[in-house]
Design an enzyme around this catalytic site. Structure first.
Site, short mmCIF file in Angstrom:
data_model
loop_
_atom_site.label_atom_id
_atom_site.label_comp_id
_atom_site.label_asym_id
_atom_site.label_seq_id
_atom_site.Cartn_x
_atom_site.Cartn_y
_atom_site.Cartn_z
N ARG A 23 -81.01 -16.29 29.84
CA ARG A 23 -81.15 -17.51 29.01
C ARG A 23 -82.61 -17.83 28.73
O ARG A 23 -82.94 -18.41 27.70
CB ARG A 23 -80.52 -18.70 29.73
N GLU A 36 -72.95 -2.43 39.92
CA GLU A 36 -71.81 -2.99 40.66
C GLU A 36 -70.90 -1.84 41.06
O GLU A 36 -70.47 -1.07 40.23
CB GLU A 36 -71.05 -4.00 39.78
N SER A 42 -68.31 -10.89 38.00
CA SER A 42 -68.08 -12.35 37.95
C SER A 42 -66.63 -12.73 38.17
O SER A 42 -66.01 -13.35 37.32
CB SER A 42 -68.53 -12.90 36.59
N CYS A 46 -62.38 -16.32 45.62
CA CYS A 46 -61.72 -17.51 46.17
C CYS A 46 -60.27 -17.61 45.69
O CYS A 46 -59.43 -18.24 46.34
CB CYS A 46 -62.47 -18.77 45.77
N VAL A 84 -75.55 1.24 44.70
CA VAL A 84 -76.95 1.47 45.05
C VAL A 84 -77.00 1.98 46.49
O VAL A 84 -76.40 1.39 47.39
CB VAL A 84 -77.78 0.18 44.88
N ARG A 448 -65.88 -47.72 60.62
CA ARG A 448 -65.84 -48.93 61.48
C ARG A 448 -65.62 -48.55 62.93
O ARG A 448 -66.23 -49.09 63.84
CB ARG A 448 -64.71 -49.84 61.00
#
Ligand SMILES: Cc1cc2nc3c(=O)[nH]c(=O)nc-3n(C[C@H](O)[C@H](O)[C@H](O)COP(=O)(O)OP(=O)(O)OC[C@H]3O[C@@H](n4cnc5c(N)ncnc54)[C@H](O)[C@@H]3O)c2cc1C
Length: 459
Positions: A23, A36, A42, A46, A84, A448
């Protein structure tokens, strides 16, 4: 000539960093190569438990951006199925092996983003060629388990070894698929991410779902028949099974970093500064499950492998690589999960963390309900607070209960982040209407109670 960023690991931390850097710097200024080793970029690990259970479709639904999107819309050179195998910091090169069999490549870098994540803990007894034994870390792991569950002969019995949140979520997924599930845990009970009094509530709920929990029972081996796992071995005898899922936690994936001479911290994860730079190695960055970070309450370095941190840290690294300025200032240990309808949230220190960090503290448990008692659907909610003595500063909180329990931890996390005392918290202007809370919110009741406990001790 354009500078070159090499990213190792194409998931949360790596691709957040790469996207932020892109960006800020276009392709003429910064070339980005991503290696990868898996089949996906991406993706939401989860979401794997909910894909296993069949609640959400997958794997496509769990992918935020494909390699093709990164190539065409972000002008990145994304090399899938490339592992890698070495980093040469002196020559500023990485070596990567094409897992599709096309040999090895060497690429130079100006900046290196190390984002290899974590690897499931696998004790020596779990290293086996037998089919049916799974770790759970990447979408590829999820796909392998799904294939095993769908293949003939269809597994009927499952053992989950280890009751951290991943083990608990996978146990839920397997029971929802109709398997008979045993969760074997070396500690007294599952969910050691909360104190044992709160963990017992989770264990009770799991038993209610039909999950057999075998606590204080370390697994010591596996048995196999015809190349397939057939039992886990324990001191109390074998537990027969058709599939084993390992949920023994993860350790930072630092092998490459260590071999290259990057510094590890006391947790065994990579050391980074607040801008996600690896100290002593200009142009080398690291983020996500492979790094350690500061716990803002204890002041100690911690390894907290969560997606929420990986995304934020990757973003910080990417902004800095892109020429901006951003910092990641640490964590307070907030996490949420659920077992079917029972929700669990925690933030800050557990009792054992507070003791280890040298705090004097009180802890209180308040029983309440998620809605006004008379409102349909009101169910119990248990809130535990840990407060420093004598200051009353909130050190930690845990919540177990039905709907609206888990995300209530967020108000406690904000209080903790801002150093509030339990006394301040009793004044909090929290929302109230009968469908959402009793007139005294469970968080206020607990605050409390903590004030009273402190007063009783220190008056
Ligand atoms: C089942 C499950 C449920 C989860 N639920 C939650 C949750 O509810 N909330 C939450 O906050 N977090 C959750 N997490 C944790 C979250 O998924 C991780 O913290 C996050 O994915 C970490 O991102 P990362 O980019 O650091 O590492 P990863 O996502 O592990 O990505 C690292 C990538 O690097 C690649 N890689 C590794 N070594 C190499 C190499 N040598 N060469 C090339 N590529 C390599 C791997 O293939 C992998 O794709 C869950 C994790 C699992 C497994």
């Amino acid at each position: 000539m354009a500078q070159r960023l090499i990213v190792i690991g194409g998931d949360a931390a790596g691709m957040s960093a790469a996207s932020q850097a892109r960006r800020r710097r276009d392709r003429g200024d910064l070339e980005i190569i991503v290696f990868e080793r898996g089949h996906f970029t991406s993706y939401s690990a989860c979401g794997i438990p909910y894909w296993i259970s069949g609640l959400v479709p997958g794997p496509e639904a769990l992918i935020a951006r494909t390699p093709e999107t990164f190539r065409t819309e972000y002008a990145m050179d994304v090399r899938m199925r490339h592992e890698v195998t070495a980093i040469d910091l002196e020559r500023r090169e990485v070596v990567a092996r094409d897992l599709k069999g096309a040999g090895e490549v060497r690429e130079r870098f100006d900046d290196l983003m190390y984002a290899t994540g974590a690897v499931p803990v696998k004790p020596p007894w779990a290293i086996t060629d037998a089919g049916g034994v799974f770790g759970m870390q990447t979408l590829d792991d999820g796909a392998a388990l799904r294939d095993w569950l769908d293949a003939d002969p269809q597994p009927r019995r499952a053992v989950v070894v280890g009751g951290g949140y991943i083990g608990v979520e996978i146990a839920e997924a397997l029971i929802q698929r109709g398997l008979s599930v045993t969760l074997v845990e070396a500690g007294e009970q599952p969910m050691s991410t909360v104190d044992s009094d709160m963990g017992e509530l989770v264990a009770e709920a799991m038993r209610g779902l039909g999950i057999t929990i075998r606590g204080s029972l370390p697994v010591t081996g596996l048995e196999e028949r015809d190349g397939r796992v057939s039992a886990v071995v324990t001191a109390e005898g074998p537990i027969p099974t058709d599939v084993v899922v390992m949920g023994l936690g993860v350790r930072p994936n630092t092998a490459l970093a260590e071999a290259a001479g990057l510094p590890l911290g006391p947790t065994g994860a990579i050391r980074v500064d607040r801008r996600m730079r690896v100290p002593g190695h200009p142009g080398v960055w690291a983020a996500g499950d492979c790094v350690e970070t500061l716990h803002r309450v204890s002041g100690l370095p911690v390894h907290v492998p969560l997606g929420t941190h990986a995304n934020k840290q990757g973003r910080v690294a990417g902004i800095n690589i892109g020429g901006g300025y951003a910092t990641f200032t640490g964590v307070i240990g907030t996490a949420v999960t659920k077992v079917c309808d029972l929700e669990v949230g925690r933030t800050g220190l557990r009792e054992r963390d507070a003791t280890a960090a040298g705090f004097e503290f009180v802890s209180v448990i308040a029983e309440s309900t998620n809605r006004a008692g008379y409102y349909p659907g009101a169910r119990p909610m248990t809130v535990k607070l840990i407060a420093e003595r004598p200051s009353g500063r909130l050190l930690g909180a845990q919540i177990v209960g039905w709907s609206e329990a888990a995300k209530r931890i967020d108000s406690l996390a904000v209080a903790l982040w801002n150093g509030m005392t339990v006394d301040d918290m009793t004044q909090l202007d929290l929302g109230y209407a009968p469908p959402y809370a009793p007139v005294w919110d469970p968080v206020l009741i607990a605050a409390r109670k903590a004030v009273d406990a402190l007063a009783a001790l220190d008056r």
